[in-house]
Structure formats: structure tokens, C-alpha cells
Write a protein that holds these residues in place. Structure first.
Motif, PDB file in Angstrom:
ATOM      1  N   GLU A   1      10.142  -1.511   5.254  1.00 43.16           N
ATOM      2  CA  GLU A   1       9.734  -1.274   3.936  1.00 43.16           C
ATOM      3  C   GLU A   1       8.632  -0.293   3.571  1.00 43.16           C
ATOM      4  O   GLU A   1       8.452   0.575   2.895  1.00 43.16           O
TER       5      GLU A   1
ATOM      6  N   TYR B   1       9.393   3.315   2.007  1.00 39.10           N
ATOM      7  CA  TYR B   1       8.346   3.908   0.831  1.00 39.10           C
ATOM      8  C   TYR B   1       7.642   4.950   0.924  1.00 39.10           C
ATOM      9  O   TYR B   1       7.457   6.108   0.168  1.00 39.10           O
TER      10      TYR B   1
ATOM     11  N   HIS C   1      10.180   7.720   0.857  1.00 40.77           N
ATOM     12  CA  HIS C   1      10.464   8.032  -0.424  1.00 40.77           C
ATOM     13  C   HIS C   1       9.426   8.968  -1.351  1.00 40.77           C
ATOM     14  O   HIS C   1       9.539   9.721  -2.062  1.00 40.77           O
TER      15      HIS C   1
ATOM     16  N   ASN D   1       0.111   0.193   0.397  1.00 42.87           N
ATOM     17  CA  ASN D   1       0.659   0.964  -0.478  1.00 42.87           C
ATOM     18  C   ASN D   1      -0.078   2.036  -1.384  1.00 42.87           C
ATOM     19  O   ASN D   1       0.156   3.253  -1.415  1.00 42.87           O
TER      20      ASN D   1
END
Length: 375
Positions: A286, A290, A293, A362
Motif C-alpha cells: 500500500e 501510494y 501515485h 503517509n
């Protein structure tokens, strides 16, 4: 007179120091910045008040050795003797150092596949042996024909790193078949398989040296709880080796550390009862996706990442600078720290590639990506 005249300050130390000086976001060193599993920290808190603070046996805490044996059997189907084939080490680097010091002699040759992590060469040199650096292909696949050509009666060891740091590549079944042919042709060569990122692979499953039955009698596999459970500062790893090799490795290990931190060993032993290593790759996939992206509109070209928590990127569309200078400018002008890939090559081969660590929360990835997309 230096025993390691050509080895200076690690590039990881240099880049992290610069990152701190310039208050840059540090995506250079390979350590997570998100919290450790609360279940593990709760175990540590409870154990801190118990009698777990004295020396443990040299090879490791007996219940932990047994649980490592179960982990290896569950993961790879290999049955081990905990008392004679497993050693708990003060991190994977110490495991690698002890192995090479124990098994490599003066004038032996050790094959190292570049780009390679910097902890391989030093113990070879300190053994008065000769490191033989062979570059991977530009797509980071091994050139097995070249590797076979450099194997001689002097070759004592081949070191592989799978999944591979810094490139994120994993070895395929065809790679292992080619490697196995070489090792069967040269029966005196020992295989040292550095598999510290074994539980961090994505679309393709990790193939471990543990699964190669014809090689197990001369293969050492190194693993890392620090990487697996994102507790890198604990410096706890382990290695698996056949008993005749393990006896020699333990001789060196006992004079390096004797035994590994007791609280950490007992805590990890209890944690293994409640955690599944199979959950780890999904979390990192993930993060990989991410980060990819976030950088989709940048001028960086991301290379395939099949495992580890590192993303290699080309900056050739941005600059013609060498990768070391580019990484320094990335810190001083743009506020993000990365690692130049040329420093993983003995000959400094520069393909204008750099390595980011995406084992970050994140928010950190978002802040870094904003800066990188502005370049």
C-alpha cells in the motif's frame, strides 16, 4: 596503517547528517518512522518488570529459537534443529560479519553482486580475502554466465541479497536454477543468502534459499526481525546454517557479542505467538503504491519495485549531474534526502538512479512527494 583504507563514512550517515542539517525530509536511510505495533510495546512494558535482564544462552533464548524453527517451517517447509541450526544475532549485519569471519580464509575469493549493501566487503577484507564484484545487468537481473566464469578453486562464497537492496528486485525460479547449477559444478562454494526483506514482497512471492534442498548443506540464510517487525533499532536478527558451519560461526559470534539483548529476545518470542508475518507485505505494498501515485506527475521515472521498502527512481529527465551531487542538491535545494545508487557499486557505476525509502507514514510521503513533484 588502516585495515580498511578505502572505506570511509557510510553514505547513509552522510545523507542523514545532511538531512538533519538542512531540515530535509529523510527518505535516505531504511528505517520506518511510523509506530511499532502496540501489542509489541505492551509486551515490552510488561517484561521490563520481570526477570529478563541477565545474559541469555549464547545461541539465543531457547523458546525464541523454537519459534524461529516454526516460522521457517511455516514459511518455507524447512524443518530445523533449533539447538544446532539457528543463531540469534545482534542484527543481520553482525550475522553476516560473523559468518564471513568464520568461514572465509586468507586469499579466498568471495563473489559480491553489485549494487550491493556496504556490509559485505569489509569482513571479506578483514579476513585477508578478496572480494570479487560482479555487476548485475542494468535491469538488475544477475548475469549467471559472468558469475560462473569468475568461479575458481579459490572461490569460497557467493553472497546473494534477495529481495535486493537497493533495487527492490527478487530472484526468480530461473535464477535459482542457474545458481544451483553453478554451485553443483563448484561443490566447495558456500552460499550466503541475505534475506532480511523476505516478508516484504509484492506481486511475486519471495523464493528463499531455504527451499533449495540440494544447497542446504552449504547455505547460510540471514534474516532480520528489525526489518520484519519495523524495529530496526532493536538490532535483532538470526541466521540459519547446517550444524557443521554453525559450529564455526558460533565461535566468532561468542567473541563479538556473546549473547543478544535479553529483553528483546523474550519480547519477540512472545510477539511471535500473536502476530502474522504474512500481513506485512500488504501494508508495504500500500505504501509503495501510494508513493508511486504521489509521484505520477513528477519528472522522476520509477523503476519496478518487487520487494523491500525501497523505490529506485531515475532522474535522467531532470539532470545530467552524477548521482552523488544530485542527491546533495536534492537535500540543499529541495529538502528531500535520498541515496545515490552508484555508492552501492565498487566501481561507482552511475546510471543516474537514486533510492527512496517509502517506509514512512503517509504524511511524510505526501510532504516529500510535494517537494519532488516541484522539481
Amino acid at each position: 596503517m588502516s585495515k580498511l583504507p578505502n572505506i570511509g563514512t557510510s553514505i547513509f550517515t552522510i545523507m542523514s547528517k545532511m538531512a538533519a542539517e538542512y531540515n530535509a525530509i529523510n527518505l535516505s536511510q531504511g528505517f520506518p518512522n511510523f509506530p511499532v505495533d502496540e501489542r509489541l510495546t505492551d509486551i515490552v512494558a510488561t517484561l521490563a518488570k520481570k526477570e529478563v535482564h541477565q545474559y541469555l544462552p549464547m545461541a539465543g533464548y531457547a523458546p525464541l529459537l523454537s519459534k524461529i524453527a516454526v516460522l521457517v517451517q511455516d514459511s518455507y517447509g524447512r524443518i530445523l534443529k533449533p539447538e544446532s541450526e539457528i543463531l540469534v544475532t545482534a542484527g543481520a549485519t553482525q550475522a553476516i560479519f560473523a559468518t564471513i569471519q568464520a568461514l572465509v580464509d586468507t586469499d579466498d575469493e568471495v563473489i559480491i553482486l553489485d549494487p550491493s549493501y556496504d556490509c559485505y566487503e569489509a569482513p571479506v577484507l578483514l579476513s585477508n580475502a578478496k572480494p570479487i564484484h560482479i555487476a548485475l545487468n542494468d535491469d538488475y537481473t544477475p548475469n549467471w554466465e559472468t558469475i560462473e566464469k569468475v568461479c575458481t578453486s579459490k572461490t569460497k562464497m557467493i553472497i546473494i541479497n534477495n529481495p535486493h537492496n537497493p533495487t527492490g528486485k527478487i530472484l526468480t525460479e530461473m535464477d535459482f536454477e542457474a545458481l544451483q547449477k553453478i554451485l553443483l559444478k563448484f561443490p566447495e562454494i558456500i552460499l550466503l543468502s541475505d534475506e532480511v526483506y523476505e516478508y516484504i514482497t509484492f506481486e511475486e512471492k519471495h523464493i528463499s534459499a531455504h527451499t533449495r534442498s540440494q544447497l542446504l548443506n552449504r547455505c547460510i540464510v540471514v534474516s532480520s526481525f528489525g526489518k520484519t517487525f519495523h524495529i530496526t533499532g532493536w538490532k535483532v536478527g538470526y541466521l540459519v546454517a547446517p550444524e557443521h558451519l554453525m559450529k564455526e560461526i558460533k565461535k566468532v559470534h561468542q567473541f563479538l557479542v556473546f549473547s543478544v539483548n535479553s529483553l528483546s529476545q523474550v519480547a519477540i518470542s512472545e510477539y511471535l505467538d500473536i502476530v502474522s508475518v504474512q500481513e506485512i507485505s500488504g501494508m508495504y505494498q500500500e505504501k509503495r503504491d501510494y508513493f508511486s501515485h504521489l509521484l505520477k506527475n513528477s519528472r522522476f521515472k520509477l523503476m519496478p519495485c518487487e520487494g523491500t521498502y525501497f523505490q529506485v527512481a531515475s532522474y535522467s529527465a531532470i539532470s545530467n549531474e552524477n548521482d552523488v551531487d544530485f542527491c546533495k542538491k536534492l537535500i540543499t535545494k529541495h529538502g528531500v534526502a535520498a541515496i545515490p545508487i552508484s555508492t552501492f557499486y565498487a566501481d561507482g557505476k552511475d546510471l543516474r538512479l537514486i533510492r527512496f525509502c517509502f517506509a514512512k507514514d503517509n504524511s511524510t510521503l505526501e510532504q516529500a512527494a510535494k517537494k519532488l513533484c516541484s522539481i
